[in-house]
Scaffold this active site. Structure first.
Site, PDB file in Angstrom:
ATOM      1  N   HIS A  94      -0.260  -5.796 -12.835  1.00 38.64           N
ATOM      2  CA  HIS A  94      -0.701  -4.720 -11.858  1.00 38.64           C
ATOM      3  C   HIS A  94      -2.209  -5.171 -11.616  1.00 38.64           C
ATOM      4  CE1 HIS A  94      -1.754  -1.018  -9.874  1.00 38.64           C
ATOM      5  NE2 HIS A  94      -0.266  -0.848  -9.767  1.00 38.64           N
ATOM      6  N   GLU A 166       2.607  -5.630  -4.124  1.00 40.69           N
ATOM      7  CA  GLU A 166       1.700  -4.705  -4.020  1.00 40.69           C
ATOM      8  C   GLU A 166       0.129  -5.191  -3.343  1.00 40.69           C
ATOM      9  OE1 GLU A 166       2.973  -1.327  -6.647  1.00 40.69           O
ATOM     10  OE2 GLU A 166       1.337  -2.267  -7.503  1.00 40.69           O
TER      11      GLU A 166
HETATM   12  P1  PGA Z   1       0.000   4.126  -5.079  1.00 40.99           P
HETATM   13  O1  PGA Z   1       0.197   3.167  -6.245  1.00 40.99           O
HETATM   14  O2  PGA Z   1       1.522   4.528  -4.638  1.00 40.99           O
HETATM   15  O3  PGA Z   1      -0.712   5.316  -5.442  1.00 40.99           O
HETATM   16  O4  PGA Z   1      -0.668   3.398  -3.947  1.00 40.99           O
HETATM   17  C1  PGA Z   1       1.107   2.129  -6.394  1.00 40.99           C
HETATM   18  C2  PGA Z   1       0.840   1.583  -7.387  1.00 40.99           C
HETATM   19  O5  PGA Z   1      -0.516   0.994  -7.889  1.00 40.99           O
HETATM   20  O6  PGA Z   1       1.935   0.900  -8.209  1.00 40.99           O
END
Ligand code: PGA
Length: 257
Positions: A94, A166
């Protein structure tokens, strides 16, 4: 057809009692569904208590992180071996771990290997930051993160892997912009090309790609409709039981189409 995945990443929020209460509220809002895998990633302290409460086949559990060594003198860490049997998934790489805890592609690769060795599916997060996006480096970043993470993976193992696109600039807690479904589709196409080049056609057909970054109940449908999207990774909105349940219901409706 690949089953849709909706993953709640509660990050470093909620104690055990609050986690159980959020589970109960989501549980009340949702019927069991065969069309969507609903995965909860609570803080590590809540994994065991939640595992005793969740209804079979209704929710699965994910850890937000784990360490790649199986056991030993690694104060404060939890290994994939210790999570075996408790979780079905672990989030790996992540951006918050890469940024705040210095995780690099080598460590992500070791974690992917350890997850697979322990029968846990890794959810591998990849994505560029604002500077990289503005200087046209998105594909290079995706390429490096993918080849780094998947270095020792075999084409048979790909079916156990989930890749989450992401973009760092779209994660709400970070830079707060919102990605368009077209951005997501473009990134998915590139990721699939890479999987095809590394592992061949069958792997490109079986790997699951999901999107994460400021997904909520008003935007989820656009992302799920972006070509090739098999689900979403939800941070902030997953702490709101109504919003999260609506996201699952939207995925369910699209899964039935
Ligand atoms: P968010 O986070 O939906 O708050 O943008 C997503 C993530 O970091 O997996």
């Amino acid at each position: 057809m690949k089953k849709k995945l909706v993953i709640a990443n509660w990050k470093m929020n909620l104690n055990v009692a609050q986690s159980l209460s959020l589970l109960a509220r989501i549980d009340k809002n949702l019927d069991r569904t065969d069309d969507v895998e609903v995965v909860l990633a609570p803080p590590a302290i809540a994994l065991q208590p939640l595992s005793q409460e969740i209804k079979q086949n209704k929710f699965l559990l994910a850890a937000q992180n784990a360490y790649f060594k199986d056991e030993g003198a690694y104060t404060g860490e939890i290994s994939f071996t210790q999570l075996r049997g408790l979780v079905d998934y672990v989030i790996v790489g992540h951006s918050e771990r890469r940024i705040y805890f210095g995780e690099d592609d080598k460590m992500v690769r070791d974690k992917v290997q350890s997850a697979l060795r322990n029968g846990i599916s890794p959810i591998i997060c990849v994505g560029e930051n604002t500077d990289q996006r503005n200087t046209g480096q998105t594909q290079r970043v995706l390429h490096d993160q993918l080849t780094g993470a998947l270095g020792n993976v075999t084409s048979q193992e790909i079916e156990h892997i989930v890749i989450a696109y992401e973009p760092v600039w779209a994660i709400s807690t970070f830079e707060g912009q919102v990605a368009k479904p077209e951005d997501v589709k473009k990134a998915f196409n590139y990721i699939l090309e890479q999987i095809f080049e590394l592992f061949g056609n069958q792997a490109a057909k079986t790997v699951r790609l999901i999107y994460g970054g400021s997904v909520d109940d008003s935007t989820v449908s656009g992302y799920l409709n972006a070509g090739g999207c098999n689900g979403v990774l939800v941070g902030g909105a997953s702490l709101n039981p109504e919003k999260f349940s609506n996201i699952v219901k939207t995925a369910e409706q699209q899964g039935q189409q």
